[in-house]
Design a protein around this motif. Structure first.
Motif, PDB file in Angstrom:
ATOM      1  N   PHE A   6       0.846  -1.182   0.000  1.00 27.65           N
ATOM      2  CA  PHE A   6       0.000   0.000   0.000  1.00 27.65           C
ATOM      3  C   PHE A   6       0.887   1.238   0.000  1.00 27.65           C
ATOM      4  N   GLY A   7       0.359   2.343  -0.543  1.00 29.91           N
ATOM      5  CA  GLY A   7       1.186   3.543  -0.691  1.00 29.91           C
ATOM      6  C   GLY A   7       2.276   3.319  -1.725  1.00 29.91           C
ATOM      7  N   ALA A   8       1.967   2.529  -2.733  1.00 29.79           N
ATOM      8  CA  ALA A   8       2.987   2.097  -3.691  1.00 29.79           C
ATOM      9  C   ALA A   8       3.478   3.198  -4.612  1.00 29.79           C
ATOM     10  N   VAL A  30      -1.253  -1.575  -4.499  1.00 24.19           N
ATOM     11  CA  VAL A  30      -2.561  -0.927  -4.385  1.00 24.19           C
ATOM     12  C   VAL A  30      -2.366   0.579  -4.528  1.00 24.19           C
ATOM     13  N   VAL A  31      -2.997   1.166  -5.548  1.00 24.98           N
ATOM     14  CA  VAL A  31      -2.809   2.589  -5.840  1.00 24.98           C
ATOM     15  C   VAL A  31      -4.142   3.240  -6.171  1.00 24.98           C
ATOM     16  N   ARG A  32      -4.185   4.547  -6.047  1.00 19.86           N
ATOM     17  CA  ARG A  32      -5.367   5.290  -6.493  1.00 19.86           C
ATOM     18  C   ARG A  32      -5.220   5.732  -7.946  1.00 19.86           C
ATOM     19  N   LEU A  37       2.616   5.154 -10.854  1.00 19.14           N
ATOM     20  CA  LEU A  37       3.517   4.055 -10.485  1.00 19.14           C
ATOM     21  C   LEU A  37       4.426   3.755 -11.674  1.00 19.14           C
ATOM     22  N   PRO A  38       5.705   4.127 -11.604  1.00 17.22           N
ATOM     23  CA  PRO A  38       6.609   3.946 -12.737  1.00 17.22           C
ATOM     24  C   PRO A  38       7.204   2.544 -12.822  1.00 17.22           C
ATOM     25  N   VAL A  39       6.923   1.705 -11.853  1.00 20.86           N
ATOM     26  CA  VAL A  39       7.531   0.372 -11.800  1.00 20.86           C
ATOM     27  C   VAL A  39       6.688  -0.603 -12.617  1.00 20.86           C
ATOM     28  N   THR A  40       7.349  -1.466 -13.369  1.00 20.51           N
ATOM     29  CA  THR A  40       6.662  -2.511 -14.132  1.00 20.51           C
ATOM     30  C   THR A  40       7.358  -3.842 -13.906  1.00 20.51           C
ATOM     31  N   GLY A  41       6.678  -4.926 -14.258  1.00 16.17           N
ATOM     32  CA  GLY A  41       7.287  -6.243 -14.123  1.00 16.17           C
ATOM     33  C   GLY A  41       6.266  -7.344 -14.320  1.00 16.17           C
ATOM     34  N   LEU A  44       4.207  -8.224 -11.241  1.00 19.60           N
ATOM     35  CA  LEU A  44       3.512  -7.102 -10.611  1.00 19.60           C
ATOM     36  C   LEU A  44       2.056  -7.048 -11.040  1.00 19.60           C
ATOM     37  N   GLN A  45       1.179  -6.969 -10.060  1.00 18.75           N
ATOM     38  CA  GLN A  45      -0.243  -6.736 -10.301  1.00 18.75           C
ATOM     39  C   GLN A  45      -0.606  -5.402  -9.674  1.00 18.75           C
ATOM     40  N   VAL A  46      -1.223  -4.537 -10.447  1.00 15.34           N
ATOM     41  CA  VAL A  46      -1.619  -3.216  -9.949  1.00 15.34           C
ATOM     42  C   VAL A  46      -3.125  -3.207  -9.724  1.00 15.34           C
TER      43      VAL A  46
END
Length: 210
Positions: A6-8, A30-32, A37-41, A44-46
């Protein structure tokens, strides 16, 4: 491990996500606003959700090995967000039977070391008064953690910087390292991830600093 963060999109949260993916973990961020969020992979699940949405929060933590939170007030005007968010996160965790929780807090909540430097003995009370609403919020957040059924750890850094990851810093359980004035957000994330597997930090506050 399967981790939820959280607060990602914040400074510490982004580093948690980045370092967890590099270490081979599967991460749910978990993001609004996913655009922040500049991170990818591949692992990773957003998840887009507000911290007041019980259904999406439960789905985000269900079946995870641990939950980490980088949520915190950015200043006095945002005070209240840490306690409120943590209350919602812990409720979702309890509903889904998830126990391990690691959250970022702040060094001024910890005791002043008996042999603390003169500078920090003078500076800490001043900072605590100026940012009283921020620290009251974090204090209530930690109280929420203590009242919960979670296996929690509160990580308490001093002043945060954007220094690169070193993995080299001092730790003190239920205390603050003497003379600890700063630490990089990347190393805070490193300490939080390390705490997940450290039983000595369960139900404790962890002071960290260079």
């Amino acid at each position: 491990m399967d981790l939820t963060v959280f607060g990602a999109t914040g400074g510490v949260g982004r580093e948690i996500v980045r370092q967890a993916l590099t270490a081979g973990h599967r991460v749910t961020a978990v993001v609004r606003d996913p655009a922040r969020l500049p991170v990818t992979g591949e692992r990773l699940q957003v998840v887009t959700a507000g911290l007041g949405d019980p259904g999406p929060l439960r789905q985000a933590v269900a079946g995870r090995d641990a939950v980490l939170s980088g949520v915190g007030p950015s200043g006095p005007r945002a005070a209240g967000i840490a306690a409120s968010a943590t209350r919602s996160i812990l409720g979702a965790m309890e509903a889904e039977g998830v126990r391990r929780f690691v959250a970022v807090s702040a060094a001024p909540l910890g005791p002043v070391p008996e042999n603390e430097t003169v500078l920090l003995r003078l500076l800490t009370p001043v900072v605590s008064r100026v940012l009283r609403k921020v620290y009251d919020d974090l204090r209530e957040m930690e109280d929420e953690m203590r009242r919960s059924a979670a296996e929690w750890t509160a990580v308490r850094p001093p002043r945060l910087t954007d220094a690169p990851l070193t993995g080299v810093y001092r730790r003190a359980v239920d205390a603050n390292p003497r003379g600890g004035r700063r630490i990089g957000r990347a190393d805070v994330a490193h300490a939080m991830l390390a705490a997940v597997d450290d039983p000595a930090t369960v139900g404790r506050a962890l002071g960290i600093a260079y």
